[in-house]
Design a protein around this motif. Structure first.
Motif, PDB file in Angstrom:
ATOM      1  N   ALA A   1      -2.392  55.390  93.402  1.00 23.05           N
ATOM      2  CA  ALA A   1      -1.341  54.834  92.789  1.00 23.05           C
ATOM      3  C   ALA A   1      -1.253  55.397  91.174  1.00 23.05           C
ATOM      4  O   ALA A   1      -0.278  55.882  90.686  1.00 23.05           O
ATOM      5  N   ASP A   2      -2.453  55.640  90.653  1.00 23.28           N
ATOM      6  CA  ASP A   2      -2.510  55.979  89.430  1.00 23.28           C
ATOM      7  C   ASP A   2      -1.987  57.586  89.261  1.00 23.28           C
ATOM      8  O   ASP A   2      -1.212  57.890  88.227  1.00 23.28           O
ATOM      9  N   GLU A   3      -2.289  58.368  90.247  1.00 25.73           N
ATOM     10  CA  GLU A   3      -1.869  59.638  90.432  1.00 25.73           C
ATOM     11  C   GLU A   3      -0.332  59.775  90.403  1.00 25.73           C
ATOM     12  O   GLU A   3       0.392  60.511  89.796  1.00 25.73           O
ATOM     13  N   LYS A   4       0.161  58.936  91.197  1.00 26.51           N
ATOM     14  CA  LYS A   4       1.745  58.581  91.538  1.00 26.51           C
ATOM     15  C   LYS A   4       2.411  57.804  90.169  1.00 26.51           C
ATOM     16  O   LYS A   4       3.603  57.763  89.892  1.00 26.51           O
ATOM     17  N   ARG A   5       1.845  57.402  89.224  1.00 28.49           N
ATOM     18  CA  ARG A   5       1.979  56.726  88.143  1.00 28.49           C
ATOM     19  C   ARG A   5       2.834  55.318  88.693  1.00 28.49           C
ATOM     20  O   ARG A   5       3.793  54.755  87.840  1.00 28.49           O
ATOM     21  N   PHE A   6       2.428  54.753  89.629  1.00 31.92           N
ATOM     22  CA  PHE A   6       3.002  53.635  89.977  1.00 31.92           C
ATOM     23  C   PHE A   6       2.126  52.469  89.296  1.00 31.92           C
ATOM     24  O   PHE A   6       0.849  52.396  89.219  1.00 31.92           O
ATOM     25  N   PRO A   7       2.940  51.402  88.954  1.00 32.74           N
ATOM     26  CA  PRO A   7       2.160  50.150  88.278  1.00 32.74           C
ATOM     27  C   PRO A   7       1.432  49.153  89.212  1.00 32.74           C
ATOM     28  O   PRO A   7       0.632  48.618  88.826  1.00 32.74           O
ATOM     29  N   VAL A   8       1.961  49.344  90.314  1.00 35.27           N
ATOM     30  CA  VAL A   8       1.375  48.322  91.522  1.00 35.27           C
ATOM     31  C   VAL A   8       0.813  49.075  93.064  1.00 35.27           C
ATOM     32  O   VAL A   8       1.725  50.212  93.195  1.00 35.27           O
ATOM     33  N   PHE A   9       0.122  48.751  93.560  1.00 36.73           N
ATOM     34  CA  PHE A   9       0.116  49.267  94.909  1.00 36.73           C
ATOM     35  C   PHE A   9      -0.245  48.161  95.802  1.00 36.73           C
ATOM     36  O   PHE A   9      -0.562  46.958  95.616  1.00 36.73           O
ATOM     37  N   GLY A  10      -0.050  48.226  97.213  1.00 39.65           N
ATOM     38  CA  GLY A  10      -0.560  47.050  98.184  1.00 39.65           C
ATOM     39  C   GLY A  10      -1.256  47.604  99.265  1.00 39.65           C
ATOM     40  O   GLY A  10      -1.185  48.690  99.886  1.00 39.65           O
ATOM     41  N   LEU A  11      -2.344  46.692 100.038  1.00 40.06           N
ATOM     42  CA  LEU A  11      -2.897  47.158 101.109  1.00 40.06           C
ATOM     43  C   LEU A  11      -2.614  46.007 102.002  1.00 40.06           C
ATOM     44  O   LEU A  11      -2.544  45.150 102.002  1.00 40.06           O
TER      45      LEU A  11
END
Length: 94
Positions: free
Chosen positions: A77-87
């Motif tokens: 998510a950090d690589e994509k510059r996303f502020p959130v992620f989900g599992l």
């Protein structure tokens, strides 16, 4: 280093992870459009997917595995510059 808020993950964060994150809750995804997190970042479930991470779910070492995938999720998510992620579904990261 960015700080993430995780929205599906329901386990503790990994202190040793290079990317800091915290759980912000559990949310429903009915898999219909529009999805809350529409982009698949990686999967540990589907070896045929072009997003397969090279890791399989380790049911025998679950505590270690879940912390590892959470950290890999945060990094992706950090690589994509996303502020959130989900599992979801034990090994799918959106």
């Amino acid at each position: 280093m960015r700080f993430f808020k995780i929205i599906y993950f329901s386990f503790c964060s990994l202190d040793a992870c290079a990317v800091k994150f915290e759980k912000i809750g559990c949310f429903s995804d009915n898999h219909q459009q529009p999805r809350p997190l529409p982009q698949l970042l990686l999967t540990d479930r589907d070896q045929t997917s072009n997003k397969f991470s090279g890791h399989l779910i380790d049911w025998k070492k679950w505590d270690e595995y879940i912390r590892d995938i959470a950290c890999r999720c945060a990094k992706k998510a950090d690589e994509k510059r996303f502020p959130v992620f989900g599992l979801q579904f034990y090994g799918i990261v959106d």
